[in-house]
Design a protein around this motif. Structure first.
Motif, PDB file in Angstrom:
ATOM      1  N   PHE A 299     -67.837  19.366  19.095  1.00  0.00           N
ATOM      2  CA  PHE A 299     -68.949  19.741  19.956  1.00  0.00           C
ATOM      3  C   PHE A 299     -68.652  20.999  20.749  1.00  0.00           C
ATOM      4  N   GLY A 300     -67.389  21.309  20.887  1.00  0.00           N
ATOM      5  CA  GLY A 300     -66.997  22.509  21.606  1.00  0.00           C
ATOM      6  C   GLY A 300     -65.640  22.337  22.248  1.00  0.00           C
ATOM      7  N   GLY A 301     -64.731  23.326  22.005  1.00  0.00           N
ATOM      8  CA  GLY A 301     -63.396  23.232  22.597  1.00  0.00           C
ATOM      9  C   GLY A 301     -62.673  21.990  22.142  1.00  0.00           C
ATOM     10  N   GLU A 302     -62.305  21.135  23.104  1.00  0.00           N
ATOM     11  CA  GLU A 302     -61.586  19.895  22.787  1.00  0.00           C
ATOM     12  C   GLU A 302     -62.499  18.678  22.802  1.00  0.00           C
ATOM     13  N   GLU A 303     -63.797  18.909  22.726  1.00  0.00           N
ATOM     14  CA  GLU A 303     -64.770  17.822  22.781  1.00  0.00           C
ATOM     15  C   GLU A 303     -65.325  17.546  21.378  1.00  0.00           C
ATOM     16  N   PHE A 304     -65.333  16.268  20.998  1.00  0.00           N
ATOM     17  CA  PHE A 304     -65.786  15.844  19.684  1.00  0.00           C
ATOM     18  C   PHE A 304     -66.834  14.744  19.841  1.00  0.00           C
ATOM     19  N   VAL A 305     -67.729  14.644  18.879  1.00  0.00           N
ATOM     20  CA  VAL A 305     -68.755  13.600  18.871  1.00  0.00           C
ATOM     21  C   VAL A 305     -68.744  12.920  17.515  1.00  0.00           C
ATOM     22  N   ALA A 306     -68.760  11.590  17.540  1.00  0.00           N
ATOM     23  CA  ALA A 306     -68.847  10.798  16.316  1.00  0.00           C
ATOM     24  C   ALA A 306     -70.203  10.120  16.272  1.00  0.00           C
ATOM     25  N   LEU A 307     -70.870  10.233  15.124  1.00  0.00           N
ATOM     26  CA  LEU A 307     -72.152   9.578  14.879  1.00  0.00           C
ATOM     27  C   LEU A 307     -71.906   8.325  14.047  1.00  0.00           C
ATOM     28  N   LEU A 308     -72.354   7.182  14.555  1.00  0.00           N
ATOM     29  CA  LEU A 308     -72.164   5.903  13.875  1.00  0.00           C
ATOM     30  C   LEU A 308     -73.527   5.316  13.535  1.00  0.00           C
ATOM     31  N   PRO A 309     -74.021   5.496  12.323  1.00  0.00           N
ATOM     32  CA  PRO A 309     -75.330   4.943  11.964  1.00  0.00           C
ATOM     33  C   PRO A 309     -75.313   3.411  11.947  1.00  0.00           C
ATOM     34  N   GLU A 310     -76.465   2.839  12.305  1.00  0.00           N
ATOM     35  CA  GLU A 310     -76.670   1.390  12.250  1.00  0.00           C
ATOM     36  C   GLU A 310     -75.520   0.637  12.921  1.00  0.00           C
ATOM     37  N   THR A 311     -75.213   1.053  14.140  1.00  0.00           N
ATOM     38  CA  THR A 311     -74.092   0.471  14.894  1.00  0.00           C
ATOM     39  C   THR A 311     -74.561   0.123  16.303  1.00  0.00           C
ATOM     40  N   SER A 312     -74.300  -1.087  16.734  1.00  0.00           N
ATOM     41  CA  SER A 312     -74.684  -1.517  18.073  1.00  0.00           C
ATOM     42  C   SER A 312     -73.716  -0.948  19.104  1.00  0.00           C
ATOM     43  N   LEU A 313     -74.069  -1.128  20.376  1.00  0.00           N
ATOM     44  CA  LEU A 313     -73.227  -0.614  21.443  1.00  0.00           C
ATOM     45  C   LEU A 313     -71.866  -1.321  21.461  1.00  0.00           C
ATOM     46  N   ASP A 314     -71.854  -2.626  21.282  1.00  0.00           N
ATOM     47  CA  ASP A 314     -70.590  -3.369  21.272  1.00  0.00           C
ATOM     48  C   ASP A 314     -69.712  -2.953  20.100  1.00  0.00           C
ATOM     49  N   GLU A 315     -70.319  -2.784  18.929  1.00  0.00           N
ATOM     50  CA  GLU A 315     -69.557  -2.352  17.754  1.00  0.00           C
ATOM     51  C   GLU A 315     -68.998  -0.949  17.959  1.00  0.00           C
ATOM     52  N   ALA A 316     -69.798  -0.082  18.541  1.00  0.00           N
ATOM     53  CA  ALA A 316     -69.339   1.285  18.785  1.00  0.00           C
ATOM     54  C   ALA A 316     -68.186   1.300  19.783  1.00  0.00           C
ATOM     55  N   ARG A 317     -68.249   0.443  20.777  1.00  0.00           N
ATOM     56  CA  ARG A 317     -67.164   0.391  21.755  1.00  0.00           C
ATOM     57  C   ARG A 317     -65.864  -0.077  21.096  1.00  0.00           C
ATOM     58  N   ILE A 318     -65.979  -1.004  20.156  1.00  0.00           N
ATOM     59  CA  ILE A 318     -64.786  -1.459  19.428  1.00  0.00           C
ATOM     60  C   ILE A 318     -64.163  -0.300  18.652  1.00  0.00           C
ATOM     61  N   VAL A 319     -65.016   0.501  18.006  1.00  0.00           N
ATOM     62  CA  VAL A 319     -64.520   1.666  17.262  1.00  0.00           C
ATOM     63  C   VAL A 319     -63.835   2.641  18.207  1.00  0.00           C
ATOM     64  N   ALA A 320     -64.437   2.888  19.366  1.00  0.00           N
ATOM     65  CA  ALA A 320     -63.849   3.823  20.332  1.00  0.00           C
ATOM     66  C   ALA A 320     -62.502   3.321  20.838  1.00  0.00           C
ATOM     67  N   GLU A 321     -62.391   2.036  21.075  1.00  0.00           N
ATOM     68  CA  GLU A 321     -61.106   1.475  21.511  1.00  0.00           C
ATOM     69  C   GLU A 321     -60.059   1.581  20.411  1.00  0.00           C
ATOM     70  N   ARG A 322     -60.488   1.412  19.190  1.00  0.00           N
ATOM     71  CA  ARG A 322     -59.552   1.546  18.064  1.00  0.00           C
ATOM     72  C   ARG A 322     -59.042   2.981  17.963  1.00  0.00           C
ATOM     73  N   ILE A 323     -59.930   3.934  18.171  1.00  0.00           N
ATOM     74  CA  ILE A 323     -59.518   5.343  18.151  1.00  0.00           C
ATOM     75  C   ILE A 323     -58.553   5.628  19.304  1.00  0.00           C
ATOM     76  N   ARG A 324     -58.882   5.135  20.494  1.00  0.00           N
ATOM     77  CA  ARG A 324     -58.010   5.361  21.654  1.00  0.00           C
ATOM     78  C   ARG A 324     -56.614   4.785  21.415  1.00  0.00           C
ATOM     79  N   ALA A 325     -56.552   3.581  20.835  1.00  0.00           N
ATOM     80  CA  ALA A 325     -55.262   2.960  20.549  1.00  0.00           C
ATOM     81  C   ALA A 325     -54.492   3.737  19.491  1.00  0.00           C
ATOM     82  N   GLU A 326     -55.198   4.264  18.501  1.00  0.00           N
ATOM     83  CA  GLU A 326     -54.549   5.060  17.446  1.00  0.00           C
ATOM     84  C   GLU A 326     -53.927   6.317  18.042  1.00  0.00           C
ATOM     85  N   ILE A 327     -54.641   6.985  18.942  1.00  0.00           N
ATOM     86  CA  ILE A 327     -54.123   8.212  19.561  1.00  0.00           C
ATOM     87  C   ILE A 327     -52.939   7.884  20.460  1.00  0.00           C
TER      88      ILE A 327
END
Length: 383
Positions: A299-327
């Motif tokens: 999205f610019g500089g060090e900012e990124f955006v992920a688009l998750l089609p057909e994904t609820s808010l709870d499911e998206a939060r799980i994905v974000a936590e998985r990414i945070r743990a991976e990093i």
């Protein structure tokens, strides 16, 4: 056409090959190095032109040059076309295999010239030419894109292969004396097919290279040159399309807005080169946690955006936590870095994409204000 001198047909085919060699040479000079095979493709028609000069000068130059050297150069030219296609598709050229085949063919040419077995010489040349053409055809069928350029090149190789197979069968009954320039309908038709096929193959590879160049330009226009993920504009286009699709089908999409914590400190302490490596590493590690339908953009500089089609808010939060743990789990030899993420999803009340992005951005600022290296979510309005 059947009364044409085969010598004239051979010479005409060689001239056309030389013209295509010039075209391919200029393509090689102006196309990026990422498009492989252009050197071989440019050299092959030039060699075929030289071979046609030698073959057409039969009777005016020593037979060693016209019969042996001319035919060997012809085989090398056909093999180079094949090698160019192998490099074009990112494969190593099979130099040893076909080098051995051509050396064996040269030995047979010497023997048939000493023994003056014209029929055996035609048998050998037809066999080797058909093998090279078939191997080239098989390569295109397995690795070529479904495009006009591939179909044109493959069709020309198929016709050339069949023509050489027929020539092989015809040569089984050919006389042993030297009849290279015999005015026969079979000779004329076969030489004409050969000349046209070589021309169409070279045109085909030019079109293949052009198609690949266009694809690379399209990729560069929609992908970030450093990280390889979508550019901001391409990601917004993807989000807009998914938003419309979700509205038609009554399904939600979610956005993850991610920002690397204290990235400026990494650049200041370790240099921009290390900073670039961190960005590339982050993009690769996030992509490894996403599904095939998902999209990731810078999205610019060090900012990124992920688009998750057909994904609820709870499911998206799980994905974000998985990414945070991976990093957080492994720095992989790079300066340690962490990520803060804002999560939101769409609802019927969302009027446009700007409001959804603003909500994800607000969630990201919440994550930063609460200490960074965390995930925060904002649900969409219910009205």
């Amino acid at each position: 056409m059947l009364n044409l001198d085969p010598r004239s047909i051979i010479l005409l085919g060689g001239i056309m090959s030389m013209l295509m060699s010039v075209v391919l040479y200029f393509l090689r000079r102006n196309y990026p190095p990422s498009i492989g095979g252009l050197t071989e493709w440019a050299t092959a028609p030039a060699l075929i032109f030289v071979s046609t000069l030698l073959l057409g000068a039969r009777g005016m130059i020593p037979d060693f040059l016209s019969v042996i050297v001319g035919n060997v150069i012809l085989l090398v030219g056909l093999a180079l076309l094949y090698f160019g296609s192998q490099r074009f598709f990112g494969l190593p050229p099979s130099l040893r295999l076909w080098g051995a085949v051509i050396l064996a063919a040269a030995a047979v040419l010497v023997w048939t010239r000493v023994e003056t077995h014209y029929g055996n010489r035609v048998l050998m040349m037809a066999l080797v030419m058909s093998l090279i053409s078939f191997a080239h055809l098989r390569l295109l069928v397995r690795h070529g894109a479904r495009s006009l350029a591939t179909y044109l090149t493959a069709s020309s190789l198929l016709i050339l292969t069949l023509a050489q197979v027929y020539r092989f069968a015809w040569a089984l009954g050919a006389p042993a004396d030297d009849k290279l320039l015999l005015l026969s309908p079979v000779q004329t038709v076969l030489f004409t097919i050969y000349a046209l096929c070589i021309l169409m193959i070279t045109i085909g590879v030019v079109l293949m290279a052009t198609d690949k160049l266009r694809a690379e330009f399209e990729h560069l226009a929609s992908h970030d040159s450093l990280t390889g993920v979508l550019t901001r504009r391409a990601l917004l286009d993807a989000c807009g399309q998914e938003l419309e699709r979700g509205r038609r089908k009554g399904r939600a999409m979610s956005l993850l807005m991610m920002d690397l914590d204290h990235f400026k400190t990494i650049n200041d302490s370790h240099g921009h080169l290390k900073g670039d490596q961190v960005l590339k590493d982050f993009a690769a590690r996030v992509a490894s946690q996403l599904r095939r339908p998902d999209s990731l953009g810078r999205f610019g500089g060090e900012e990124f955006v992920a688009l998750l089609p057909e994904t609820s808010l709870d499911e998206a939060r799980i994905v974000a936590e998985r990414i945070r743990a991976e990093i957080e789990a492994d720095d992989r030899g790079l300066p340690p870095y962490r990520v803060s993420t804002g999560v939101t999803t769409t609802a019927a009340a969302d009027a446009d994409l700007d409001g959804i992005i603003a909500r994800a951005d607000a969630a990201l600022y919440q994550a930063k204000n609460k200490g960074r290296n965390r995930v925060e979510a904002i649900a969409p309005p219910t009205q």
